[in-house]
Write a protein that holds these residues in place. Structure first.
Motif, PDB file in Angstrom:
ATOM      1  N   LYS A 212      -2.491  -7.003  26.880  1.00 28.09           N
ATOM      2  CA  LYS A 212      -2.229  -7.817  27.967  1.00 28.09           C
ATOM      3  C   LYS A 212      -0.718  -8.089  28.207  1.00 28.09           C
ATOM      4  N   ASN A 213      -0.168  -8.287  26.840  1.00 27.49           N
ATOM      5  CA  ASN A 213       1.335  -8.617  26.882  1.00 27.49           C
ATOM      6  C   ASN A 213       2.194  -7.199  27.569  1.00 27.49           C
ATOM      7  N   ASP A 214       1.561  -6.096  27.295  1.00 25.96           N
ATOM      8  CA  ASP A 214       2.206  -4.857  28.182  1.00 25.96           C
ATOM      9  C   ASP A 214       1.938  -4.973  29.358  1.00 25.96           C
ATOM     10  N   ALA A 215       0.754  -5.485  29.936  1.00 24.61           N
ATOM     11  CA  ALA A 215       0.543  -5.598  31.590  1.00 24.61           C
ATOM     12  C   ALA A 215       1.366  -6.600  32.057  1.00 24.61           C
ATOM     13  N   LEU A 216       1.558  -7.761  31.011  1.00 25.45           N
ATOM     14  CA  LEU A 216       2.266  -8.878  31.759  1.00 25.45           C
ATOM     15  C   LEU A 216       3.741  -8.471  31.804  1.00 25.45           C
ATOM     16  N   LEU A 217       4.247  -7.623  30.694  1.00 23.56           N
ATOM     17  CA  LEU A 217       5.817  -7.534  31.045  1.00 23.56           C
ATOM     18  C   LEU A 217       6.092  -6.486  32.037  1.00 23.56           C
ATOM     19  N   GLU A 218       4.908  -5.715  32.215  1.00 26.65           N
ATOM     20  CA  GLU A 218       5.062  -4.372  33.400  1.00 26.65           C
ATOM     21  C   GLU A 218       5.095  -5.233  34.827  1.00 26.65           C
ATOM     22  N   GLU A 219       4.297  -6.045  34.999  1.00 24.24           N
ATOM     23  CA  GLU A 219       4.206  -6.946  36.194  1.00 24.24           C
ATOM     24  C   GLU A 219       5.502  -7.767  36.409  1.00 24.24           C
ATOM     25  N   TYR A 220       5.848  -8.177  35.432  1.00 23.93           N
ATOM     26  CA  TYR A 220       7.100  -9.159  35.527  1.00 23.93           C
ATOM     27  C   TYR A 220       8.363  -8.260  35.740  1.00 23.93           C
ATOM     28  N   GLN A 221       8.574  -7.336  35.167  1.00 24.06           N
ATOM     29  CA  GLN A 221       9.721  -6.335  35.728  1.00 24.06           C
ATOM     30  C   GLN A 221       9.545  -5.627  37.078  1.00 24.06           C
ATOM     31  N   ALA A 222       8.410  -5.399  37.405  1.00 21.51           N
ATOM     32  CA  ALA A 222       8.336  -4.826  38.757  1.00 21.51           C
ATOM     33  C   ALA A 222       8.336  -6.084  39.788  1.00 21.51           C
ATOM     34  N   LEU A 223       8.081  -7.154  39.484  1.00 21.90           N
ATOM     35  CA  LEU A 223       8.293  -8.395  40.333  1.00 21.90           C
ATOM     36  C   LEU A 223       9.898  -8.705  40.698  1.00 21.90           C
ATOM     37  N   MET A 224      10.685  -8.867  39.416  1.00 21.84           N
ATOM     38  CA  MET A 224      11.955  -9.002  39.399  1.00 21.84           C
ATOM     39  C   MET A 224      12.691  -8.113  40.248  1.00 21.84           C
ATOM     40  N   GLN A 225      12.205  -6.822  39.861  1.00 21.96           N
ATOM     41  CA  GLN A 225      13.130  -5.724  40.615  1.00 21.96           C
ATOM     42  C   GLN A 225      12.783  -5.557  42.233  1.00 21.96           C
ATOM     43  N   ASP A 226      11.688  -6.262  42.608  1.00 19.49           N
ATOM     44  CA  ASP A 226      11.416  -6.327  44.012  1.00 19.49           C
ATOM     45  C   ASP A 226      12.109  -7.563  44.767  1.00 19.49           C
ATOM     46  N   THR A 227      13.065  -7.547  45.097  1.00 12.81           N
ATOM     47  CA  THR A 227      13.943  -8.672  45.458  1.00 12.81           C
ATOM     48  C   THR A 227      13.366  -9.068  46.673  1.00 12.81           C
ATOM     49  N   GLU A 228      12.841  -8.232  47.550  1.00  9.71           N
ATOM     50  CA  GLU A 228      12.163  -8.533  48.690  1.00  9.71           C
ATOM     51  C   GLU A 228      10.876  -9.443  48.873  1.00  9.71           C
ATOM     52  N   ASN A 229      10.318  -9.397  47.650  1.00  8.58           N
ATOM     53  CA  ASN A 229       9.119  -9.989  47.601  1.00  8.58           C
ATOM     54  C   ASN A 229       9.118 -11.520  47.839  1.00  8.58           C
ATOM     55  N   PRO A 230       8.166 -11.781  48.699  1.00 10.95           N
ATOM     56  CA  PRO A 230       8.172 -13.134  49.043  1.00 10.95           C
ATOM     57  C   PRO A 230       8.089 -14.309  48.063  1.00 10.95           C
ATOM     58  N   ILE A 231       7.760 -13.909  46.808  1.00 12.65           N
ATOM     59  CA  ILE A 231       7.584 -14.834  45.924  1.00 12.65           C
ATOM     60  C   ILE A 231       9.006 -15.498  45.509  1.00 12.65           C
ATOM     61  N   HIS A 232       9.942 -14.541  45.691  1.00 11.79           N
ATOM     62  CA  HIS A 232      11.333 -15.214  45.449  1.00 11.79           C
ATOM     63  C   HIS A 232      11.828 -16.095  46.427  1.00 11.79           C
ATOM     64  N   ARG A 233      11.374 -15.951  47.718  1.00 12.84           N
ATOM     65  CA  ARG A 233      11.625 -16.980  48.611  1.00 12.84           C
ATOM     66  C   ARG A 233      10.961 -18.076  48.412  1.00 12.84           C
ATOM     67  N   MET A 234       9.564 -17.929  48.210  1.00  8.89           N
ATOM     68  CA  MET A 234       8.914 -19.133  47.967  1.00  8.89           C
ATOM     69  C   MET A 234       9.403 -19.914  46.600  1.00  8.89           C
ATOM     70  N   LYS A 235       9.959 -19.298  45.705  1.00 13.01           N
ATOM     71  CA  LYS A 235      10.580 -20.276  44.608  1.00 13.01           C
ATOM     72  C   LYS A 235      11.744 -20.723  44.812  1.00 13.01           C
ATOM     73  N   ALA A 236      12.509 -20.078  45.555  1.00 10.23           N
ATOM     74  CA  ALA A 236      13.921 -20.725  46.343  1.00 10.23           C
ATOM     75  C   ALA A 236      13.596 -21.716  47.184  1.00 10.23           C
ATOM     76  N   ILE A 237      12.685 -21.724  47.912  1.00  6.98           N
ATOM     77  CA  ILE A 237      12.231 -22.916  48.802  1.00  6.98           C
ATOM     78  C   ILE A 237      11.946 -24.043  48.075  1.00  6.98           C
ATOM     79  N   THR A 238      10.962 -23.866  47.034  1.00  2.00           N
ATOM     80  CA  THR A 238      10.239 -24.682  46.107  1.00  2.00           C
ATOM     81  C   THR A 238      11.446 -25.539  45.385  1.00  2.00           C
ATOM     82  N   GLU A 239      12.671 -24.872  44.628  1.00  2.00           N
ATOM     83  CA  GLU A 239      13.608 -25.325  44.044  1.00  2.00           C
ATOM     84  C   GLU A 239      14.502 -26.246  45.179  1.00  2.00           C
ATOM     85  N   ALA A 240      14.720 -25.731  46.219  1.00  2.00           N
ATOM     86  CA  ALA A 240      15.591 -26.739  47.062  1.00  2.00           C
ATOM     87  C   ALA A 240      14.794 -27.832  47.593  1.00  2.00           C
ATOM     88  N   ILE A 241      13.369 -27.725  47.604  1.00  2.00           N
ATOM     89  CA  ILE A 241      12.732 -29.117  48.076  1.00  2.00           C
ATOM     90  C   ILE A 241      12.802 -30.146  46.970  1.00  2.00           C
TER      91      ILE A 241
END
Length: 337
Positions: A212-241
């Motif tokens: 599971k740690n393998d899967a988690l790290l793989e998913e994390y790295q993929a998401l962090m490399q995908d800078t256009e993923n809406p997750i990053h915008r949602m996080k930026a909006i959350t932090e700004a609010i």
């Protein structure tokens, strides 16, 4: 038994009673007798029991004895139940002070530490190399397909990253007398035996944790490399609010070739969401939103170009995305014309 607390004796008279006393000991708070203690020898320790006292400081035949602690005679170590500890640590001249808040927690922590030392974050130190249980296989497949992504999203919003470390989860729901006595007489041997047994019983479960740690790290790295993923915008909006402290904000969205600015509740824009609901938009703005985008329409982080609070812009779409949106709206206008 679960609530034993290791204590150090604060008063010489209490220590003398523990070492040599034979008669019951009445514990007083001020001039009021609150409980009576008795010792029963069970080498190499004394068991302590308490009984209630009446208003006149005497006992009644209705009173029973309640186990309340252990005195290790050889090592002069005292373990008391939480209830008695509260009584003996009270007042200006307390009988005892806490040394270890919880014997159970102390034992569990040492066993978990030893298990992690043995495995050393290396799955090859486990007795098994494969997940054979059908349930474990299904659990792993679900985690790889869905669970890892959900966990990564939670970590990103909490500003955390996977640590990739193996963690032992040994826990004692209660402390049996035999286990306590074994630990008391040979702490290191008890910890080693329990750690070995815990690994043997849970070897497949531990391997599953590595996978599971393998899967988690793989998913994390993929998401962090995908800078256009809406997750990053949602996080930026959350932090700004959250940084603004706003209760209500003004939002500008661009979608379907149109732009609209409206007010909405700040909390409706925080966290991970598949879309933002129009429920918190005031009625007049919501009617305009529905006129432009449809009665069942919602909006996403990708649709938001700006968020303001008062006269301050607290979030704005990155420039490249803003240019793409403007071009899309322009093309939309030309098509409509």
């Amino acid at each position: 038994m679960k609530d034993l607390v290791q204590c150090t004796v604060s008063r010489n008279d209490f220590q003398r009673w523990l070492d040599w006393g034979n008669a019951p000991l009445t514990i007083c708070t001020g001039e009021k007798a609150v409980t009576m203690l008795l010792k029963i020898e069970k080498k190499p320790v004394d068991y302590l029991y308490q009984t209630a006292v009446e208003a006149d400081g005497c006992i009644s035949w209705k009173n029973g004895l309640t186990f309340c602690g252990v005195h290790d005679i050889k090592n002069h170590t005292l373990y008391l139940t939480e209830r008695l500890t509260a009584v003996l640590t009270d007042g200006q001249t307390p009988f005892v002070a806490r040394a270890i808040p919880s014997v159970v927690n102390e034992i569990c922590a040492k066993i978990n530490q030893r298990v992690e030392q043995i495995i050393a974050n290396d799955r090859s130190n486990l007795p098994t190399r494969i997940v054979s249980s059908g349930q474990a296989k299904r659990d792993l497949q679900y985690y790889q397909d869905y669970g890892a992504k959900e966990a990564v999203i939670c970590q990103i919003f909490a500003n955390q990253a996977p640590d990739g470390q193996f963690h032992s989860d040994y826990i004692l729901n209660e402390l049996p007398e035999a286990a306590f006595m074994a630990w008391l007489q040979d702490p290191e041997g008890f910890i080693e035996t329990e750690a070995d047994q815990h690994i043997k019983i849970n070897q497949e479960k531990f391997l599953l944790q590595f996978l599971k740690n393998d899967a988690l790290l793989e998913e994390y790295q993929a998401l962090m490399q995908d800078t256009e993923n809406p997750i990053h915008r949602m996080k930026a909006i959350t932090e700004a609010i959250k940084a603004s402290g706003a209760k209500t904000v003004t939002v500008t969205v661009q979608k379907d070739g149109a732009e609209l600015t409206f007010k909405t509740g700040a909390n409706s824009l925080t966290g991970h969401r598949n879309y933002y609901s129009t429920y918190d938009i005031p009625a007049q703005d919501r009617r305009e939103f529905e006129r432009l985008f449809g009665r069942s329409a919602n909006y996403t982080a990708e649709d938001i170009t700006r968020i303001t609070y008062g006269k301050n812009t607290i979030y704005e779409t990155p420039p490249i995305q803003a240019e793409d949106m403007a071009e899309h709206i322009g093309m939309g206008g030309m098509q409509l014309g």
